[in-house]
Scaffold this active site. Structure first.
Site, PDB file in Angstrom:
ATOM      1  N   ASN A   9       0.860  -1.184   0.000  1.00  0.00           N
ATOM      2  CA  ASN A   9       0.000   0.000   0.000  1.00  0.00           C
ATOM      3  C   ASN A   9       0.898   1.237   0.000  1.00  0.00           C
ATOM      4  OD1 ASN A   9      -1.842   2.011   0.508  1.00  0.00           O
ATOM      5  ND2 ASN A   9      -2.396   1.315   2.568  1.00  0.00           N
ATOM      6  N   LYS A  11       0.165   4.262  -0.366  1.00  0.00           N
ATOM      7  CA  LYS A  11      -0.476   5.460   0.221  1.00  0.00           C
ATOM      8  C   LYS A  11      -0.179   6.681  -0.662  1.00  0.00           C
ATOM      9  CE  LYS A  11      -0.287   3.234   4.688  1.00  0.00           C
ATOM     10  NZ  LYS A  11      -0.188   3.336   6.136  1.00  0.00           N
ATOM     11  N   HIS A  99      -9.523   1.047   4.857  1.00  0.00           N
ATOM     12  CA  HIS A  99      -8.268   1.285   5.574  1.00  0.00           C
ATOM     13  C   HIS A  99      -8.525   2.274   6.713  1.00  0.00           C
ATOM     14  CE1 HIS A  99      -4.205   2.542   6.481  1.00  0.00           C
ATOM     15  NE2 HIS A  99      -3.799   1.426   5.898  1.00  0.00           N
ATOM     16  N   GLU A 101      -6.956   4.730   7.710  1.00  0.00           N
ATOM     17  CA  GLU A 101      -6.755   6.145   7.357  1.00  0.00           C
ATOM     18  C   GLU A 101      -7.988   6.701   6.641  1.00  0.00           C
ATOM     19  OE1 GLU A 101      -3.019   5.463   5.398  1.00  0.00           O
ATOM     20  OE2 GLU A 101      -2.139   5.011   7.356  1.00  0.00           O
ATOM     21  N   GLU A 171      -5.518  -4.991  10.615  1.00  0.00           N
ATOM     22  CA  GLU A 171      -4.484  -3.980  10.854  1.00  0.00           C
ATOM     23  C   GLU A 171      -4.787  -3.233  12.153  1.00  0.00           C
ATOM     24  OE1 GLU A 171      -2.512  -2.794   6.873  1.00  0.00           O
ATOM     25  OE2 GLU A 171      -4.233  -1.506   7.165  1.00  0.00           O
ATOM     26  N   GLY A 177       2.312   2.265  10.853  1.00  0.00           N
ATOM     27  CA  GLY A 177       3.277   3.358  10.700  1.00  0.00           C
ATOM     28  C   GLY A 177       3.947   3.760  11.998  1.00  0.00           C
ATOM     29  N   SER A 217       3.274  -2.113  10.542  1.00  0.00           N
ATOM     30  CA  SER A 217       4.715  -2.172  10.780  1.00  0.00           C
ATOM     31  C   SER A 217       5.315  -3.548  10.489  1.00  0.00           C
ATOM     32  CB  SER A 217       5.048  -1.731  12.210  1.00  0.00           C
ATOM     33  OG  SER A 217       4.677  -0.383  12.397  1.00  0.00           O
TER      34      SER A 217
END
Ligand code: PGA
Length: 256
Positions: A9, A11, A99, A101, A171, A177, A217
């Site tokens: 991904n 991003k 996701h 985000e 996730e 991250g 991560s």
């Protein structure tokens, strides 16, 4: 078929030249690494790079292209949107949906996500449906309930035939991250729970054939210990997918 999958991904990273360079490098470096039909590597660049990336991976066995999102609408006056049908016309095979985000910055809720999933499935694009809890939700012990309701709201409206063409990515938001990874035991526990939910809703056969990926991560150093877990079928990789060497090391951790 239950596939072993690594999806990158990207991003909001990489300009045009960089996206071409990264794709070419990955394509070169994975030669001979994807040993069986049951492996799949997916590159998920920003929308505008999709056409180039699709052209570059053409002919590379086991290398597919995904989008990071798709519209909940089919077509019409929805400025800025990209539909699943348009993505399909570019040979996009997968779409990341839900996701954290997107949930956080763009306020996408279960209702919106279920419509995006429906659009993807309708266009024969495989949703990579993301779920995962926040740190405070894990600390308060509600992580299983949170993941269950995310799946029930966003994904489990699909029929048995439709769900067979989906992938789930677990996730934990606190691991994305942050450099903080779920331990293999923590991840396996949740993956087993997720497979159990799929079984409860769609039966054992569907659950056994279902791919559940881990994200958060995931790096060359920890990928193997995660992927070795019984219910972890690969990973959704953010940061480490932006470097070809790291990404290919993670792919190698899938094993044969
Ligand atoms: P990360 O991101 O690997 O950088 O933690 C994973 C993701 O957001 O899909």
């Amino acid at each position: 078929m239950r596939k072993k999958i690594v999806a990158g991904n990207w991003k909001l990273n990489k300009n045009k030249a960089e996206s071409i360079e990264l794709t070419s490098e990955i394509k070169e470096k994975i030669k001979g690494v994807l040993s069986t039909d049951s492996h799949e590597v997916i590159l998920c660049p920003p929308f505008v790079h999709i056409s180039n990336v699709v052209d570059l991976v053409k002919g590379s066995e086991g290398l597919k292209v995904g989008s990071q999102d798709c519209s909940l609408f089919e077509q019409g006056a929805y400025t800025g949107e990209v539909s699943a049908e348009i993505l399909k016309s570019y040979n996009v095979s997968y779409a990341i949906i839900g996701h954290s985000e997107r949930r956080n910055y763009f306020k996408e809720d279960g209702n919106v996500l279920s419509q995006k999933v429906t659009q993807a499935v309708k266009s024969q694009i495989t949703p990579i449906f993301c779920c995962g809890e926040l740190l405070n939700e894990r600390e308060s012990g509600s992580h299983f309930d949170i993941v269950q309701s995310q799946l029930e709201e966003g994904l489990f409206h699909l029929s048995e035939t439709e769900i067979k063409n989906c992938v789930i990515a677990y996730e934990p938001v606190w691991a994305i991250g942050t450099g903080k990874t779920a331990t293999p035991d923590e991840a396996q526990e949740m993956h087993k729970f997720i497979r159990g939910l799929v079984e409860l809703k769609y039966g054992q056969e569907v659950a056994n054939e279902f791919s559940v990926l881990y994200g958060g991560s995931c790096k060359p150093g920890n990928a193997k210990s995660l992927f070795n877990c019984l219910d972890i079928d690969g990973g959704l990789i953010g940061g480490a997918s932006l470097n070809a060497d790291d990404f290919v090391e993670i792919i190698k951790a899938l094993g044969s």
